[in-house]
Design an enzyme around this catalytic site. Structure first.
Site, PDB file in Angstrom:
ATOM      1  N   ASN A   9       5.185   6.019  -8.321  1.00 26.66           N
ATOM      2  CA  ASN A   9       5.419   6.740  -7.067  1.00 26.66           C
ATOM      3  C   ASN A   9       5.306   5.727  -5.929  1.00 26.66           C
ATOM      4  OD1 ASN A   9       5.522   8.442  -4.908  1.00 26.66           O
ATOM      5  ND2 ASN A   9       3.579   9.483  -5.316  1.00 26.66           N
ATOM      6  N   TRP A  10       6.455   5.263  -5.447  1.00 25.13           N
ATOM      7  CA  TRP A  10       6.452   4.200  -4.430  1.00 25.13           C
ATOM      8  C   TRP A  10       6.131   4.711  -3.034  1.00 25.13           C
ATOM      9  CZ3 TRP A  10      11.557   1.148  -5.981  1.00 25.13           C
ATOM     10  CH2 TRP A  10      11.300   0.430  -7.158  1.00 25.13           C
ATOM     11  N   LYS A  11       6.108   6.011  -2.860  1.00 27.61           N
ATOM     12  CA  LYS A  11       5.814   6.598  -1.544  1.00 27.61           C
ATOM     13  C   LYS A  11       6.712   5.972  -0.474  1.00 27.61           C
ATOM     14  CE  LYS A  11       1.231   7.625  -3.236  1.00 27.61           C
ATOM     15  NZ  LYS A  11      -0.164   7.864  -2.993  1.00 27.61           N
ATOM     16  N   HIS A  95       2.506  17.230  -4.121  1.00 27.34           N
ATOM     17  CA  HIS A  95       1.635  16.073  -3.903  1.00 27.34           C
ATOM     18  C   HIS A  95       0.724  16.329  -2.703  1.00 27.34           C
ATOM     19  CE1 HIS A  95       0.246  12.033  -3.144  1.00 27.34           C
ATOM     20  NE2 HIS A  95       0.653  11.714  -4.362  1.00 27.34           N
ATOM     21  N   GLU A  97      -0.352  14.497  -0.418  1.00 32.45           N
ATOM     22  CA  GLU A  97       0.083  13.916   0.866  1.00 32.45           C
ATOM     23  C   GLU A  97       1.122  14.814   1.540  1.00 32.45           C
ATOM     24  OE1 GLU A  97       1.110  10.087  -0.658  1.00 32.45           O
ATOM     25  OE2 GLU A  97      -1.001   9.557  -0.859  1.00 32.45           O
ATOM     26  N   GLU A 167      -4.192  15.204 -10.241  1.00 33.06           N
ATOM     27  CA  GLU A 167      -4.450  14.173  -9.233  1.00 33.06           C
ATOM     28  C   GLU A 167      -5.557  14.649  -8.298  1.00 33.06           C
ATOM     29  OE1 GLU A 167      -1.101  11.159  -8.618  1.00 33.06           O
ATOM     30  OE2 GLU A 167      -0.922  12.691  -7.100  1.00 33.06           O
ATOM     31  N   GLY A 173      -5.469   6.887  -3.603  1.00 35.44           N
ATOM     32  CA  GLY A 173      -5.501   5.786  -2.645  1.00 35.44           C
ATOM     33  C   GLY A 173      -6.885   5.379  -2.182  1.00 35.44           C
ATOM     34  N   SER A 212      -5.674   6.283  -7.968  1.00 38.72           N
ATOM     35  CA  SER A 212      -6.353   4.980  -8.037  1.00 38.72           C
ATOM     36  C   SER A 212      -6.290   4.320  -9.419  1.00 38.72           C
ATOM     37  CB  SER A 212      -7.812   5.094  -7.577  1.00 38.72           C
ATOM     38  OG  SER A 212      -7.869   5.397  -6.207  1.00 38.72           O
ATOM     39  N   GLY A 233       0.495   5.148  -8.006  1.00 37.58           N
ATOM     40  CA  GLY A 233       0.939   4.909  -6.637  1.00 37.58           C
ATOM     41  C   GLY A 233       0.900   3.437  -6.306  1.00 37.58           C
TER      42      GLY A 233
HETATM   43  P1  PGA Z   1      -2.584   5.877  -5.932  1.00 39.78           P
HETATM   44  O1  PGA Z   1      -1.617   7.109  -5.700  1.00 39.78           O
HETATM   45  O2  PGA Z   1      -2.343   5.363  -7.319  1.00 39.78           O
HETATM   46  O3  PGA Z   1      -2.226   4.885  -4.871  1.00 39.78           O
HETATM   47  O4  PGA Z   1      -3.996   6.400  -5.784  1.00 39.78           O
HETATM   48  C1  PGA Z   1      -1.344   8.009  -6.730  1.00 39.78           C
HETATM   49  C2  PGA Z   1      -0.441   9.107  -6.246  1.00 39.78           C
HETATM   50  O5  PGA Z   1      -0.544   9.489  -5.080  1.00 39.78           O
HETATM   51  O6  PGA Z   1       0.413   9.585  -6.994  1.00 39.78           O
END
Ligand code: PGA
Length: 255
Positions: A9-11, A95, A97, A167, A173, A212, A233
């Site tokens: 997931n490159w966001k 998600h 976010e 998650e 993050g 993470s 991520g």
């Molecule tokens: P992260 O994000 O690995 O940077 O914690 C995971 C995600 O949001 O899918």
């Protein structure tokens, strides 16, 4: 044995130059992975570009989001049919976010789930608890609620061949993550919860962990036999690290 589904997931990261390098690096460094499917979820504007770069490989494509409408006056939005048109296979929804910054709620997530399934794409449904809920021991209760809302609205059969990404919000993050017992407990709980309702559907669901993940903790996280995937991520933005994670998962599943 079920394949492990490993999603990058490159966001909101990358540009044409970095994406080209990253895909080149991934293609070069992954050892043949018969027991893993590797999926890239780039920013929507680069989906088509990535699609061309992964042509003739086994890497597949995911979108990070989709609109809850199919067509019409919804400025700035992308529909499931558009995603399908350019070769997307999976769509991440729910998600944390998107819930936090774009005010997505259970109703819109449920509607997106329905549209994704209707288009024969595969939803990756993110579920998980806050830090406070975690410390109150409410992880199972919260995950169950998030699943139940969709079952209540659409029935259990909509979950056939879907992906659930556990998650924990407090792990995304942050560098923090649940211990292996907690991950094992919740992934087993989710599997059993579906099994009680319908074994065939339960068997068809892929359960991922995300939050993470890095190349050091992946072995510990993946010791749960009920996990068949990872949603990665930050660590997926570095080709070497991402490939190390893939190769480690692949080795664990083979041993
Ligand atoms: P992260 O994000 O690995 O940077 O914690 C995971 C995600 O949001 O899918």
């Amino acid at each position: 044995m079920k394949k492990s589904l490993i999603v990058a997931n490159w966001k909101l990261n990358g540009n044409k130059k970095t994406i080209k390098e990253l895909i080149y690096n991934i293609k070069k460094n992954i050892s043949p992975t018969k027991n893993c499917e590797i999926v890239i979820a780039p920013p929507v504007i680069y989906l088509d570009y990535v699609k061309k770069l992964i042509d003739n490989t086994k890497i597949t494509l995911a979108a990070q989001n989709v609109d809850e409408n199919l067509t019409g006056a919804f400025t700035g939005e992308i529909s499931v049919d558009m995603l399908k048109d350019i070769g997307v296979k999976y769509v991440i929804i729910g998600h944390s976010e998107r819930k936090k910054y774009h005010l997505e709620n259970k109703k819109s997530i449920s509607q997106k789930f329905f549209l994704i399934k209707s288009a024969n794409l595969i939803p990756i449904l993110c579920i998980g608890e806050t830090k406070e809920e975690h410390s109150q021991g409410k992880t199972q209760e919260i995950c169950k609620k998030q699943i139940d809302y969709i079952i209540k609205n659409q029935g259990i059969s909509v979950f056939e061949n879907t992906v659930i990404a556990y998650e924990p919000i407090w792990a995304i993050g942050t560098g923090y993550y649940p211990n292996k017992y907690e991950i094992n407990n919740i992934s087993t709980f989710i599997r059993k919860y579906f099994k009680k309702k319908n074994k065939k559907i339960s068997d068809s669901i892929i359960i991922q962990y995300g939050g993470s993940i890095n190349e050091k903790n992946i072995k510990e996280i993946f010791s749960s036999s009920n996990l068949n995937g990872a949603l990665v991520g930050n660590a997926s933005l570095n080709g070497n690290i991402f490939c190390n994670i893939i190769n480690k998962i692949s080795n664990i599943k083979e041993s």
